[in-house]
Write a protein that holds these residues in place. Structure first.
Motif, PDB file in Angstrom:
ATOM      1  N   LEU A  57       0.969  -1.333  -0.041  1.00  0.00           N
ATOM      2  CA  LEU A  57      -0.014   0.012   0.021  1.00  0.00           C
ATOM      3  C   LEU A  57       0.775   1.247   0.177  1.00  0.00           C
ATOM      4  N   GLY A  58       2.108   1.425   0.857  1.00  0.00           N
ATOM      5  CA  GLY A  58       2.913   2.265   0.851  1.00  0.00           C
ATOM      6  C   GLY A  58       3.434   2.659  -0.558  1.00  0.00           C
ATOM      7  N   GLU A  59       3.942   1.445  -1.237  1.00  0.00           N
ATOM      8  CA  GLU A  59       4.290   1.552  -2.519  1.00  0.00           C
ATOM      9  C   GLU A  59       3.439   2.412  -3.508  1.00  0.00           C
ATOM     10  N   ILE A  60       2.168   1.854  -3.319  1.00  0.00           N
ATOM     11  CA  ILE A  60       0.955   2.503  -4.308  1.00  0.00           C
ATOM     12  C   ILE A  60       0.877   3.858  -4.023  1.00  0.00           C
ATOM     13  N   VAL A  61       1.073   4.378  -2.818  1.00  0.00           N
ATOM     14  CA  VAL A  61       0.834   5.607  -2.701  1.00  0.00           C
ATOM     15  C   VAL A  61       2.209   6.396  -3.088  1.00  0.00           C
ATOM     16  N   ASN A  62       3.243   5.925  -2.760  1.00  0.00           N
ATOM     17  CA  ASN A  62       4.616   6.525  -3.187  1.00  0.00           C
ATOM     18  C   ASN A  62       4.864   6.547  -4.717  1.00  0.00           C
ATOM     19  N   ASP A  63       4.255   5.708  -5.321  1.00  0.00           N
ATOM     20  CA  ASP A  63       4.332   5.719  -6.831  1.00  0.00           C
ATOM     21  C   ASP A  63       3.564   6.970  -7.393  1.00  0.00           C
ATOM     22  N   LYS A  64       2.694   7.553  -6.832  1.00  0.00           N
ATOM     23  CA  LYS A  64       1.957   8.783  -7.413  1.00  0.00           C
ATOM     24  C   LYS A  64       2.747   9.901  -6.964  1.00  0.00           C
ATOM     25  N   LEU A  65       3.512   9.948  -6.403  1.00  0.00           N
ATOM     26  CA  LEU A  65       4.185  11.234  -5.756  1.00  0.00           C
ATOM     27  C   LEU A  65       5.357  11.617  -6.989  1.00  0.00           C
ATOM     28  N   PRO A  66       5.546  12.967  -7.240  1.00  0.00           N
ATOM     29  CA  PRO A  66       6.600  13.434  -8.350  1.00  0.00           C
ATOM     30  C   PRO A  66       7.755  13.219  -8.242  1.00  0.00           C
ATOM     31  N   THR A  67       8.254  12.805  -6.815  1.00  0.00           N
ATOM     32  CA  THR A  67       9.515  12.610  -6.737  1.00  0.00           C
ATOM     33  C   THR A  67      10.218  11.182  -6.909  1.00  0.00           C
ATOM     34  N   THR A  68       9.201  10.268  -7.174  1.00  0.00           N
ATOM     35  CA  THR A  68       9.516   9.055  -7.339  1.00  0.00           C
ATOM     36  C   THR A  68      10.336   8.710  -8.313  1.00  0.00           C
ATOM     37  N   PRO A  69      11.476   7.903  -8.135  1.00  0.00           N
ATOM     38  CA  PRO A  69      12.299   7.704  -9.466  1.00  0.00           C
ATOM     39  C   PRO A  69      11.717   6.685 -10.279  1.00  0.00           C
ATOM     40  N   SER A  70      11.971   6.789 -11.656  1.00  0.00           N
ATOM     41  CA  SER A  70      11.306   5.414 -12.756  1.00  0.00           C
ATOM     42  C   SER A  70      11.816   4.391 -12.174  1.00  0.00           C
ATOM     43  N   ARG A  71      11.066   3.429 -12.550  1.00  0.00           N
ATOM     44  CA  ARG A  71      11.040   2.137 -12.169  1.00  0.00           C
ATOM     45  C   ARG A  71      12.196   1.277 -12.959  1.00  0.00           C
ATOM     46  N   THR A  72      12.656   2.119 -14.106  1.00  0.00           N
ATOM     47  CA  THR A  72      13.632   1.583 -14.972  1.00  0.00           C
ATOM     48  C   THR A  72      15.310   1.690 -14.397  1.00  0.00           C
ATOM     49  N   VAL A  73      15.502   2.738 -13.251  1.00  0.00           N
ATOM     50  CA  VAL A  73      16.696   2.914 -12.820  1.00  0.00           C
ATOM     51  C   VAL A  73      17.098   1.669 -11.872  1.00  0.00           C
ATOM     52  N   PRO A  74      18.681   1.713 -11.843  1.00  0.00           N
ATOM     53  CA  PRO A  74      18.900   0.308 -11.211  1.00  0.00           C
ATOM     54  C   PRO A  74      18.297  -0.238  -9.839  1.00  0.00           C
ATOM     55  N   PRO A  75      18.472   0.729  -8.875  1.00  0.00           N
ATOM     56  CA  PRO A  75      17.503   0.522  -7.521  1.00  0.00           C
ATOM     57  C   PRO A  75      16.351  -0.276  -7.751  1.00  0.00           C
ATOM     58  N   GLN A  76      15.683   0.562  -8.201  1.00  0.00           N
ATOM     59  CA  GLN A  76      14.186   0.297  -8.666  1.00  0.00           C
ATOM     60  C   GLN A  76      14.102  -1.041  -9.519  1.00  0.00           C
ATOM     61  N   PHE A  77      14.612  -0.996 -10.639  1.00  0.00           N
ATOM     62  CA  PHE A  77      14.400  -2.303 -11.378  1.00  0.00           C
ATOM     63  C   PHE A  77      14.982  -3.468 -10.647  1.00  0.00           C
ATOM     64  N   GLY A  78      16.264  -3.381  -9.939  1.00  0.00           N
ATOM     65  CA  GLY A  78      16.700  -4.498  -9.260  1.00  0.00           C
ATOM     66  C   GLY A  78      15.746  -4.978  -8.107  1.00  0.00           C
ATOM     67  N   ALA A  79      15.127  -4.110  -7.396  1.00  0.00           N
ATOM     68  CA  ALA A  79      14.194  -4.473  -6.369  1.00  0.00           C
ATOM     69  C   ALA A  79      13.155  -5.142  -6.991  1.00  0.00           C
ATOM     70  N   ARG A  80      12.553  -4.777  -8.254  1.00  0.00           N
ATOM     71  CA  ARG A  80      11.265  -5.268  -8.725  1.00  0.00           C
ATOM     72  C   ARG A  80      11.736  -6.922  -9.388  1.00  0.00           C
ATOM     73  N   VAL A  81      13.149  -7.165  -9.905  1.00  0.00           N
ATOM     74  CA  VAL A  81      13.540  -8.451 -10.332  1.00  0.00           C
ATOM     75  C   VAL A  81      13.539  -9.314  -8.894  1.00  0.00           C
ATOM     76  N   ALA A  82      14.140  -8.688  -8.036  1.00  0.00           N
ATOM     77  CA  ALA A  82      14.381  -9.677  -6.854  1.00  0.00           C
ATOM     78  C   ALA A  82      12.956 -10.190  -6.227  1.00  0.00           C
ATOM     79  N   MET A  83      12.085  -9.132  -6.340  1.00  0.00           N
ATOM     80  CA  MET A  83      10.547  -9.574  -5.452  1.00  0.00           C
ATOM     81  C   MET A  83       9.910 -10.488  -6.579  1.00  0.00           C
ATOM     82  N   GLY A  84       9.979 -10.180  -7.900  1.00  0.00           N
ATOM     83  CA  GLY A  84       9.467 -11.380  -8.870  1.00  0.00           C
ATOM     84  C   GLY A  84      10.219 -12.508  -8.661  1.00  0.00           C
TER      85      GLY A  84
END
Length: 152
Positions: A57-84
């Protein structure tokens, strides 16, 4: 069928990283996914599903903030692959090949990350702004995660 579900839960992780393990934890808690005695047994513990759900839920809210980085930058991309990978491995345990589930979950996460970014960008252009596209993506990710839990 389980291996397809491992790939699909990876796609969910690519859309919303923390939603995938939340769905897996609920599946384990509700008895649809048997992880007892495995290295992922903690996913079925009493408080695991509610905690993952709050994080999602926190991620869903955070996703809407203008300061949230793109999902394709290394830390976010890596987290998505790790959770998958984690979520896919949990499904793979049920089929006896956790490592195959892990690989399929990670692959699904790559597809979900890149495909989700492209689809959201197209939707945002069509809507003329990002928020409706983000909410549409949330709904799609939640529905797919619920379908995976239902199929387990």
């Amino acid at each position: 069928m389980l291996y397809l579900l491992a790939f699909v839960i990876g796609i969910v992780a690519g859309l919303r990283a923390m939603l995938a393990p939340a769905a897996i934890a609920w599946a384990a808690r509700l008895g649809g996914l048997h992880l007892e005695g495995s290295w992922l047994a903690f996913m079925g513990y009493r408080w695991t599903a509610p905690i993952w759900s709050l994080v999602a839920l926190g991620e869903i809210v955070n996703d809407k903030l203008p300061t949230t980085p793109s999902r394709t930058v290394p830390p976010q991309f890596g987290a998505r692959v790790a959770m998958g990978a984690l979520s896919g491995a949990a499904i793979g345990i049920s089929a006896g090949l956790w490592w195959l589930g892990l690989l399929l979950g990670a692959t699904g996460a790559v597809a979900g990350t890149l495909g989700g970014a492209a689809a959201r960008g197209a939707l945002a252009r069509a809507f003329g702004r990002d928020l409706p596209a983000a909410l549409t993506e949330d709904a799609i990710a939640i529905v797919i995660a619920a379908l995976v839990v239902h199929c387990l």
